[in-house]
Design a protein around this motif. Structure first.
Motif, PDB file in Angstrom:
ATOM      1  N   PRO A  80      46.426  40.014  58.786  1.00 23.65           N
ATOM      2  CA  PRO A  80      46.911  39.680  60.017  1.00 23.65           C
ATOM      3  C   PRO A  80      48.108  38.483  59.847  1.00 23.65           C
ATOM      4  O   PRO A  80      47.928  37.733  58.959  1.00 23.65           O
ATOM      5  N   ILE A  81      49.109  38.454  60.522  1.00 23.05           N
ATOM      6  CA  ILE A  81      50.248  37.371  60.599  1.00 23.05           C
ATOM      7  C   ILE A  81      49.449  36.085  60.736  1.00 23.05           C
ATOM      8  O   ILE A  81      48.812  35.771  61.581  1.00 23.05           O
ATOM      9  N   GLY A  82      49.737  34.903  59.865  1.00 15.82           N
ATOM     10  CA  GLY A  82      49.062  33.624  59.803  1.00 15.82           C
ATOM     11  C   GLY A  82      47.924  33.451  58.804  1.00 15.82           C
ATOM     12  O   GLY A  82      47.472  32.593  58.552  1.00 15.82           O
ATOM     13  N   SER A  83      47.214  35.093  58.466  1.00 12.38           N
ATOM     14  CA  SER A  83      46.181  34.856  57.566  1.00 12.38           C
ATOM     15  C   SER A  83      46.854  35.062  55.833  1.00 12.38           C
ATOM     16  O   SER A  83      48.148  35.380  55.984  1.00 12.38           O
ATOM     17  N   LYS A  84      46.047  34.830  55.217  1.00 16.58           N
ATOM     18  CA  LYS A  84      46.339  34.636  53.712  1.00 16.58           C
ATOM     19  C   LYS A  84      45.367  35.645  52.812  1.00 16.58           C
ATOM     20  O   LYS A  84      44.079  35.796  53.227  1.00 16.58           O
ATOM     21  N   ILE A  85      45.776  35.870  51.637  1.00 17.30           N
ATOM     22  CA  ILE A  85      44.747  36.661  50.707  1.00 17.30           C
ATOM     23  C   ILE A  85      44.899  35.357  49.436  1.00 17.30           C
ATOM     24  O   ILE A  85      45.911  34.983  49.017  1.00 17.30           O
ATOM     25  N   LEU A  86      43.815  35.183  48.949  1.00 10.40           N
ATOM     26  CA  LEU A  86      43.267  34.152  48.077  1.00 10.40           C
ATOM     27  C   LEU A  86      42.723  35.207  46.836  1.00 10.40           C
ATOM     28  O   LEU A  86      41.790  35.494  47.117  1.00 10.40           O
ATOM     29  N   ILE A  87      43.486  34.805  45.497  1.00  7.46           N
ATOM     30  CA  ILE A  87      42.872  35.560  44.514  1.00  7.46           C
ATOM     31  C   ILE A  87      42.300  34.309  43.427  1.00  7.46           C
ATOM     32  O   ILE A  87      43.169  33.443  43.242  1.00  7.46           O
ATOM     33  N   ILE A  88      41.237  34.310  43.250  1.00  6.08           N
ATOM     34  CA  ILE A  88      40.806  33.359  42.172  1.00  6.08           C
ATOM     35  C   ILE A  88      40.134  34.275  41.147  1.00  6.08           C
ATOM     36  O   ILE A  88      39.541  34.994  40.972  1.00  6.08           O
ATOM     37  N   ILE A  89      40.966  33.584  39.986  1.00  8.16           N
ATOM     38  CA  ILE A  89      40.483  33.997  38.479  1.00  8.16           C
ATOM     39  C   ILE A  89      39.779  32.838  37.855  1.00  8.16           C
ATOM     40  O   ILE A  89      40.027  31.943  37.515  1.00  8.16           O
ATOM     41  N   ASP A  90      38.348  33.130  37.503  1.00 13.13           N
ATOM     42  CA  ASP A  90      37.622  32.264  36.957  1.00 13.13           C
ATOM     43  C   ASP A  90      37.080  32.772  35.515  1.00 13.13           C
ATOM     44  O   ASP A  90      37.304  33.971  35.189  1.00 13.13           O
ATOM     45  N   GLY A  91      36.593  32.138  34.751  1.00  8.68           N
ATOM     46  CA  GLY A  91      35.996  32.665  33.383  1.00  8.68           C
ATOM     47  C   GLY A  91      36.858  32.661  32.395  1.00  8.68           C
ATOM     48  O   GLY A  91      36.403  33.213  31.276  1.00  8.68           O
ATOM     49  N   PHE A  92      37.947  31.920  32.315  1.00 14.36           N
ATOM     50  CA  PHE A  92      38.817  31.705  31.305  1.00 14.36           C
ATOM     51  C   PHE A  92      37.915  31.014  29.747  1.00 14.36           C
ATOM     52  O   PHE A  92      38.188  31.338  28.833  1.00 14.36           O
ATOM     53  N   ASP A  93      36.906  30.214  30.288  1.00 10.34           N
ATOM     54  CA  ASP A  93      36.238  29.568  29.074  1.00 10.34           C
ATOM     55  C   ASP A  93      35.519  30.641  28.304  1.00 10.34           C
ATOM     56  O   ASP A  93      34.889  30.272  27.321  1.00 10.34           O
ATOM     57  N   GLU A  94      35.092  31.511  29.104  1.00 17.28           N
ATOM     58  CA  GLU A  94      34.117  32.547  28.532  1.00 17.28           C
ATOM     59  C   GLU A  94      34.576  33.478  27.837  1.00 17.28           C
ATOM     60  O   GLU A  94      34.358  34.405  27.030  1.00 17.28           O
ATOM     61  N   ALA A  95      36.144  33.655  27.860  1.00 20.49           N
ATOM     62  CA  ALA A  95      36.892  34.661  27.192  1.00 20.49           C
ATOM     63  C   ALA A  95      37.370  34.453  25.916  1.00 20.49           C
ATOM     64  O   ALA A  95      38.381  33.428  25.650  1.00 20.49           O
ATOM     65  N   HIS A  96      36.761  34.941  24.876  1.00 26.55           N
ATOM     66  CA  HIS A  96      37.252  34.726  23.398  1.00 26.55           C
ATOM     67  C   HIS A  96      38.214  36.154  23.035  1.00 26.55           C
ATOM     68  O   HIS A  96      37.593  36.918  22.398  1.00 26.55           O
ATOM     69  N   TRP A  97      39.470  35.649  23.437  1.00 22.00           N
ATOM     70  CA  TRP A  97      40.426  36.904  23.115  1.00 22.00           C
ATOM     71  C   TRP A  97      41.128  36.821  22.009  1.00 22.00           C
ATOM     72  O   TRP A  97      41.104  35.412  21.292  1.00 22.00           O
ATOM     73  N   ALA A  98      41.317  37.802  21.124  1.00 25.22           N
ATOM     74  CA  ALA A  98      41.996  37.806  19.668  1.00 25.22           C
ATOM     75  C   ALA A  98      43.260  38.261  20.274  1.00 25.22           C
ATOM     76  O   ALA A  98      43.672  39.018  21.031  1.00 25.22           O
ATOM     77  N   GLY A  99      44.202  37.865  19.217  1.00 22.65           N
ATOM     78  CA  GLY A  99      45.656  38.656  19.235  1.00 22.65           C
ATOM     79  C   GLY A  99      46.327  37.996  20.401  1.00 22.65           C
ATOM     80  O   GLY A  99      46.331  37.041  20.800  1.00 22.65           O
ATOM     81  N   THR A 100      47.070  38.806  20.999  1.00 22.45           N
ATOM     82  CA  THR A 100      48.049  38.546  22.075  1.00 22.45           C
ATOM     83  C   THR A 100      47.495  38.863  23.517  1.00 22.45           C
ATOM     84  O   THR A 100      48.169  38.805  24.817  1.00 22.45           O
ATOM     85  N   ALA A 101      46.260  39.195  23.501  1.00 23.02           N
ATOM     86  CA  ALA A 101      45.455  39.523  24.876  1.00 23.02           C
ATOM     87  C   ALA A 101      45.723  38.398  25.944  1.00 23.02           C
ATOM     88  O   ALA A 101      45.971  38.911  27.029  1.00 23.02           O
TER      89      ALA A 101
END
Length: 543
Positions: free
Chosen positions: A224-245
């Motif tokens: 609705p007008i005046g309301s919002k969507i909040l996107i939370i991204i957590d867990g970067f500390d646990e992500a052991h990515w290799a390369g360009t991920a």
């Protein structure tokens, strides 16, 4: 429910694929393998007392070919299982293109349930962070698009986010009742086959948004007008990515944020380590008007919530009260500083000899908690041999803290490549910290221990190796002449504790040291109490 499941049994393959995706999200795993189907089948029977065979589950997940539709009994059993086990009630709108908000709710609920189950202490012992709530309200009501929670692992970022999510979006009296929340883990963007998804691709896949619409405008228009969507991204500390991920994900978040522009309909919160946020914010420099996009953090510092994540006196006292620890006010200032980090307070709450330990003074409690941290988070973890080698290397390069407390990252580059998995776990577990230090106006990255107490533990271990076979008085004289203040007292305590545990009584002779009367009294009391604690915990005492 019956009508819904009857419809599902006749759905085309594209809809079955959507059901599979919802099942993966509910089970909180990135990919389900054929080997998982047996355990899921057993769990379904344990929860619902209804049998869904391993073969049927393999058909549902696409591991086995099927020319027949799934029975109403099977789909009802799965629906009942998700409702009881995960609190998810399947609805007809879940499998329709206009069901984005319903999908957000299911994904968020699954993430919150996962956080509760993985909490190191009973979740009801955790608390709301009132100062964090004030900052969040200012951000959500203000013009900024993104907020960063930059703090070290073990400071309670994930638990704090879960409390914010429940307080503002999941309770009956929630302040933002018309707004929507999507709570994601960064690990979901990287698949088991080492393929990665951008933020936009992941949102379209999980929310079932087709490519024919502009994603940011579509999301901003479904509330609705005046309301919002909040996107939370957590867990970067646990992500052991290799390369360009990781770079791919960072750039996709930046592109998504930039496409939002000054629209106030969609907001984002990221949770990561301070140096990771500093690197991320540097990549954001190409985004126009970054100062208005990012809330509460400079483009390089990466500091937004750090001051709010250390437990203050009132918060520490409240958690101890919930854990039935009623002597918080008797703790020394040094012990309270150690416990201000939530992960350390968790060690005290879960200590197997907690009731005995709390009967002694703060010096005994602190020493035993430090040993427990090392035992659980290093010796009891994966790659512990490589981790110990890496930590000893840091102690050696600092000359047992006589030339500094951090090591330039360049000096450890060979060890980082050699023991990459061990090093990444030391970072994600909050044992080590990567810092950016400016020398002559130029940034230089360095590595050090997160807690000075852990640093002292491994310095003392190095000293024991150095003075092995020599008179105990030599080690004491070296400590007395090399160190000062709290570090010297910590090492002398460790020396006394070692003497009591090993019955090498020469380590208890401190009369020849030039100590202040207060320090001598402190050591004498520490030795006496350590003898008593050793008798209680190990059934041993000095002869």
């Amino acid at each position: 429910m019956t009508k819904y499941m009857k419809q599902l049994s006749q759905l085309p393959s594209v809809e079955i694929n959507r059901i599979r995706s919802q099942m993966r999200d509910a089970l909180a795993v990135r990919e389900i393998t054929p080997a998982d189907c047996w355990s899921i089948s057993c769990d379904i029977f344990a929860v619902t007392r209804k049998k869904v065979s391993e073969t049927t589950l393999k058909r549902i997940f696409g591991f086995a070919n099927s020319t027949q539709s799934f029975s109403r009994y099977t789909l009802n059993a799965i629906a009942e299982y998700f409702e009881i086990r995960y609190g998810i009630m399947p609805r007809e709108i879940v499998c329709r293109e206009d069901s984005v908000l319903a999908n957000m709710q299911i994904i968020t609920l699954t993430r919150l349930n996962t956080i509760e189950r993985r909490c190191g202490i009973p979740y009801q012992m955790t608390i709301d962070r009132k100062r964090a709530e004030k900052e969040f309200e200012d951000f959500f009501s203000g013009p900024s698009t993104m907020m960063a929670i930059a703090a070290l692992p073990g400071h309670g970022k994930t638990i704090m986010l879960s409390h914010l999510a429940k307080r503002y979006f999941a309770t009956s009296d929630r302040p933002f009742s018309a707004s929507a929340l999507l709570f994601l883990s960064a690990t979901n963007f990287h698949n088991a086959d080492n393929t990665s998804l951008t933020l936009e691709d992941y949102l379209r896949k999980t929310l079932f948004i087709g490519p024919e619409v502009l994603l940011t405008d579509y999301l901003a228009g479904i509330v609705p007008i005046g309301s919002k969507i909040l996107i939370i991204i957590d867990g970067f500390d646990e992500a052991h990515w290799a390369g360009t991920a990781k770079t791919l994900l960072y750039d996709s978040i930046i592109d998504f944020t930039g496409s939002l522009g000054k629209t106030n309909g969609v907001k984002m919160m990221l949770s990561m380590r301070p140096l990771a946020w500093a690197r991320f914010s540097e990549r954001m420099k190409r985004v126009p008007e970054m100062e208005t996009i990012t809330y509460g953090s400079g483009p390089v510092e990466g500091r937004a919530f750090t001051d709010f994540l250390q437990l203050d006196e009132e918060e520490g006292r409240e958690i101890c009260r919930r854990a039935d620890i009623g002597i918080y006010d008797r703790f020394s200032i040094e012990l309270r500083k150690f416990l201000a980090r939530p992960v350390n307070l968790q060690v005290l709450i879960c200590h197997p000899n907690r009731m005995v330990l709390l009967g002694f003074r703060s010096g005994i409690i602190l020493c035993e908690l430090i040993c427990s941290v090392v035992k659980e988070r290093i010796y009891g973890s994966n790659y512990y041999t490589e981790k110990i080698h890496f930590l000893k290397r840091i102690v050696s390069l600092t000359s047992q803290a006589t030339t500094g407390c951090t090591v330039p990252k360049d000096d450890l580059m060979a060890d980082m490549h050699r023991f990459r998995n061990a090093y990444m776990e030391l970072l994600s577990d909050g044992i080590l910290i990567e810092e950016r230090i400016f020398t002559g106006g130029h940034p230089r990255e360095s590595i050090g221990f997160t807690d000075p107490w852990l640093f002292d533990y491994f310095i003392f271990a190095s000293l024991l190796e150095r003075f092995n076979g020599l008179p105990a008085s030599d080690a004491a004289q070296h400590i007395n002449g090399t160190y000062s203040g709290d570090r010297r007292l910590n090492h002398l305590r460790a020396l006394a504790r070692h003497g009591i545990r090993t019955r090498e009584y020469g380590f208890l002779e401190f009369s020849a040291l030039s100590l202040a009367p207060k320090e001598k009294d402190e050591l004498a009391l520490f030795i006496a109490e350590n003898v008593c604690y050793n008798r209680h915990s190990h059934g041993d005492a000095l002869a």
